[in-house]
Motif scaffolding. Structure first.
Motif, PDB file in Angstrom:
ATOM      1  N   ALA A   7      38.502 -11.797  12.373  1.00 45.65           N
ATOM      2  CA  ALA A   7      37.557 -12.904  12.189  1.00 45.65           C
ATOM      3  C   ALA A   7      36.158 -12.388  12.496  1.00 45.65           C
ATOM      4  CB  ALA A   7      37.914 -14.053  13.118  1.00 45.65           C
ATOM      5  N   THR A   8      35.266 -12.548  11.571  1.00 39.45           N
ATOM      6  CA  THR A   8      33.896 -12.082  11.785  1.00 39.45           C
ATOM      7  C   THR A   8      32.906 -13.209  11.653  1.00 39.45           C
ATOM      8  OG1 THR A   8      33.661 -11.513   9.464  1.00 39.45           O
ATOM      9  CG2 THR A   8      34.403  -9.752  10.949  1.00 39.45           C
ATOM     10  N   GLY A   9      33.423 -14.412  11.641  1.00 40.95           N
ATOM     11  CA  GLY A   9      32.503 -15.534  11.505  1.00 40.95           C
ATOM     12  C   GLY A   9      32.026 -15.689  10.066  1.00 40.95           C
ATOM     13  N   GLY A  10      32.745 -15.039   9.139  1.00 45.94           N
ATOM     14  CA  GLY A  10      32.356 -15.136   7.734  1.00 45.94           C
ATOM     15  C   GLY A  10      30.962 -14.591   7.531  1.00 45.94           C
ATOM     16  N   GLY A  11      30.192 -15.286   6.725  1.00 44.55           N
ATOM     17  CA  GLY A  11      28.830 -14.865   6.462  1.00 44.55           C
ATOM     18  C   GLY A  11      27.832 -15.506   7.403  1.00 44.55           C
ATOM     19  N   ASP A  12      28.316 -16.304   8.337  1.00 46.15           N
ATOM     20  CA  ASP A  12      27.437 -17.010   9.261  1.00 46.15           C
ATOM     21  C   ASP A  12      26.995 -16.075  10.381  1.00 46.15           C
ATOM     22  OD1 ASP A  12      26.094 -18.801  10.851  1.00 46.15           O
ATOM     23  OD2 ASP A  12      27.893 -19.897  11.479  1.00 46.15           O
ATOM     24  N   PRO A  13      25.709 -15.673  10.382  1.00 49.31           N
ATOM     25  CA  PRO A  13      25.249 -14.735  11.409  1.00 49.31           C
ATOM     26  C   PRO A  13      25.328 -15.316  12.821  1.00 49.31           C
ATOM     27  CG  PRO A  13      23.439 -15.367   9.939  1.00 49.31           C
ATOM     28  CD  PRO A  13      24.673 -15.991   9.426  1.00 49.31           C
ATOM     29  N   GLU A  14      25.188 -16.633  12.954  1.00 51.67           N
ATOM     30  CA  GLU A  14      25.272 -17.239  14.287  1.00 51.67           C
ATOM     31  C   GLU A  14      26.688 -17.153  14.835  1.00 51.67           C
ATOM     32  OE1 GLU A  14      23.795 -21.331  16.390  1.00 51.67           O
ATOM     33  OE2 GLU A  14      22.624 -20.471  14.736  1.00 51.67           O
ATOM     34  N   ALA A  15      27.678 -17.392  13.987  1.00 54.53           N
ATOM     35  CA  ALA A  15      29.082 -17.276  14.410  1.00 54.53           C
ATOM     36  C   ALA A  15      29.394 -15.825  14.765  1.00 54.53           C
ATOM     37  CB  ALA A  15      30.007 -17.782  13.306  1.00 54.53           C
ATOM     38  N   ARG A  16      28.880 -14.911  13.964  1.00 56.18           N
ATOM     39  CA  ARG A  16      29.096 -13.482  14.246  1.00 56.18           C
ATOM     40  C   ARG A  16      28.456 -13.095  15.587  1.00 56.18           C
ATOM     41  NH1 ARG A  16      26.447 -10.842  10.161  1.00 56.18           N
ATOM     42  NH2 ARG A  16      25.030  -9.735  11.523  1.00 56.18           N
ATOM     43  N   ALA A  17      27.254 -13.618  15.848  1.00 58.59           N
ATOM     44  CA  ALA A  17      26.561 -13.326  17.106  1.00 58.59           C
ATOM     45  C   ALA A  17      27.346 -13.887  18.285  1.00 58.59           C
ATOM     46  CB  ALA A  17      25.147 -13.906  17.082  1.00 58.59           C
ATOM     47  N   ARG A  18      27.849 -15.121  18.144  1.00 56.78           N
ATOM     48  CA  ARG A  18      28.653 -15.707  19.234  1.00 56.78           C
ATOM     49  C   ARG A  18      29.904 -14.875  19.490  1.00 56.78           C
ATOM     50  NH1 ARG A  18      27.205 -20.587  16.709  1.00 56.78           N
ATOM     51  NH2 ARG A  18      29.200 -20.648  15.617  1.00 56.78           N
ATOM     52  N   GLU A  19      30.544 -14.446  18.423  1.00 55.43           N
ATOM     53  CA  GLU A  19      31.765 -13.649  18.566  1.00 55.43           C
ATOM     54  C   GLU A  19      31.481 -12.323  19.290  1.00 55.43           C
ATOM     55  OE1 GLU A  19      34.796 -11.036  15.888  1.00 55.43           O
ATOM     56  OE2 GLU A  19      34.003 -12.853  14.974  1.00 55.43           O
ATOM     57  N   VAL A  20      30.405 -11.657  18.899  1.00 60.35           N
ATOM     58  CA  VAL A  20      30.033 -10.386  19.539  1.00 60.35           C
ATOM     59  C   VAL A  20      29.781 -10.599  21.024  1.00 60.35           C
ATOM     60  CG1 VAL A  20      28.223  -8.613  19.668  1.00 60.35           C
ATOM     61  CG2 VAL A  20      29.137  -9.305  17.445  1.00 60.35           C
ATOM     62  N   CYS A  21      29.007 -11.626  21.353  1.00 60.79           N
ATOM     63  CA  CYS A  21      28.681 -11.898  22.757  1.00 60.79           C
ATOM     64  C   CYS A  21      29.925 -12.240  23.559  1.00 60.79           C
ATOM     65  CB  CYS A  21      27.659 -13.036  22.866  1.00 60.79           C
ATOM     66  SG  CYS A  21      26.012 -12.568  22.314  1.00 60.79           S
ATOM     67  N   LEU A  22      30.772 -13.103  23.016  1.00 67.82           N
ATOM     68  CA  LEU A  22      31.991 -13.495  23.735  1.00 67.82           C
ATOM     69  C   LEU A  22      32.930 -12.309  23.947  1.00 67.82           C
ATOM     70  CD1 LEU A  22      32.698 -16.979  22.128  1.00 67.82           C
ATOM     71  CD2 LEU A  22      31.993 -16.506  24.495  1.00 67.82           C
ATOM     72  N   ARG A  23      33.040 -11.464  22.935  1.00 68.07           N
ATOM     73  CA  ARG A  23      33.902 -10.282  23.070  1.00 68.07           C
ATOM     74  C   ARG A  23      33.386  -9.362  24.182  1.00 68.07           C
ATOM     75  NH1 ARG A  23      32.979  -5.809  20.650  1.00 68.07           N
ATOM     76  NH2 ARG A  23      31.839  -6.760  18.933  1.00 68.07           N
ATOM     77  N   LEU A  24      32.084  -9.125  24.204  1.00 70.18           N
ATOM     78  CA  LEU A  24      31.499  -8.258  25.226  1.00 70.18           C
ATOM     79  C   LEU A  24      31.609  -8.888  26.613  1.00 70.18           C
ATOM     80  CD1 LEU A  24      28.344  -6.974  23.344  1.00 70.18           C
ATOM     81  CD2 LEU A  24      30.384  -5.661  23.956  1.00 70.18           C
ATOM     82  N   LEU A  25      31.352 -10.188  26.707  1.00 70.37           N
ATOM     83  CA  LEU A  25      31.417 -10.861  28.005  1.00 70.37           C
ATOM     84  C   LEU A  25      32.846 -10.972  28.528  1.00 70.37           C
ATOM     85  CD1 LEU A  25      28.770 -13.658  27.421  1.00 70.37           C
ATOM     86  CD2 LEU A  25      28.605 -11.757  29.044  1.00 70.37           C
TER      87      LEU A  25
END
Length: 179
Positions: A7-25
């Motif tokens: 799951a990469t949040g599709g084309g939604d950059p905000e969803a992708r940013a949230r996913e990256v942050c949550l994964r790192l945190l």
């Protein structure tokens, strides 16, 4: 059979940013600057990254002050690092100077000195048999690498050598520091 797509949040950059942050945190606490760098590396637009980071800060998922306090206590007790080394590490992680200063000032000078003594006592046996001047250099150097000030380092090592029975007067005094 090909692996399932992540799951990469599709084309939604905000969803992708949230996913990256949550994964790192979820792996370990991070500073806001560390997360911003990660989002930049993932080509998340700056305005989107700012919005996501602001929201994470608002809900308490990002807290540089708490991170700095925990970092100082953990690294001081675990690795024996002094204020100077701890401050440098926090600055490298993008923590603001005022937050760094507040966090390192929570270390009691007596606690810092006691930690320096414990480090020297733990390392002292490994230097036995060496020339007293060489022992002094090694032990003071070890404390210096951990961020302890020269005066404190020299005094603590000198006292440890005296307690051990080594005559510290055979060890030359360090040169005066240049300010």
């Amino acid at each position: 059979m090909s692996p399932a797509p992540r799951a990469t949040g599709g084309g939604d950059p905000e969803a992708r940013a949230r996913e990256v942050c949550l994964r790192l945190l979820s792996a370990s606490p991070r500073t806001r600057a560390q997360l911003a760098d990660a989002l930049r590396r993932k080509d998340v637009p700056d305005d989107v990254a700012d919005r996501v980071l602001a929201r994470f800060t608002d809900v308490g998922l990002i807290d540089d002050e708490a991170f700095a306090q925990a970092w100082v206590q953990s690294r001081h007790s675990g690795r024996g690092l002094a204020k100077r080394a701890l401050a440098a590490e926090l600055r490298r992680r993008g923590v603001a100077d005022d937050t760094v200063n507040e966090a390192v000032e929570t270390l009691d000078p007596a606690q810092e000195e006691e930690t320096a003594r414990a480090l020297v006592v733990r390392r002292l046996p490994a230097t036995r048999g060496a020339d007293p001047a060489k022992r002094m250099r090694r032990l003071v150097g070890m404390l210096a690498r951990k961020g302890y000030p020269p005066g404190l380092s020299y005094r603590v090592v000198r006292e440890a050598l005296t307690d051990e029975g080594t005559d510290p007067d055979t060890v030359p005094a360090p040169p005066d520091p240049i300010d």
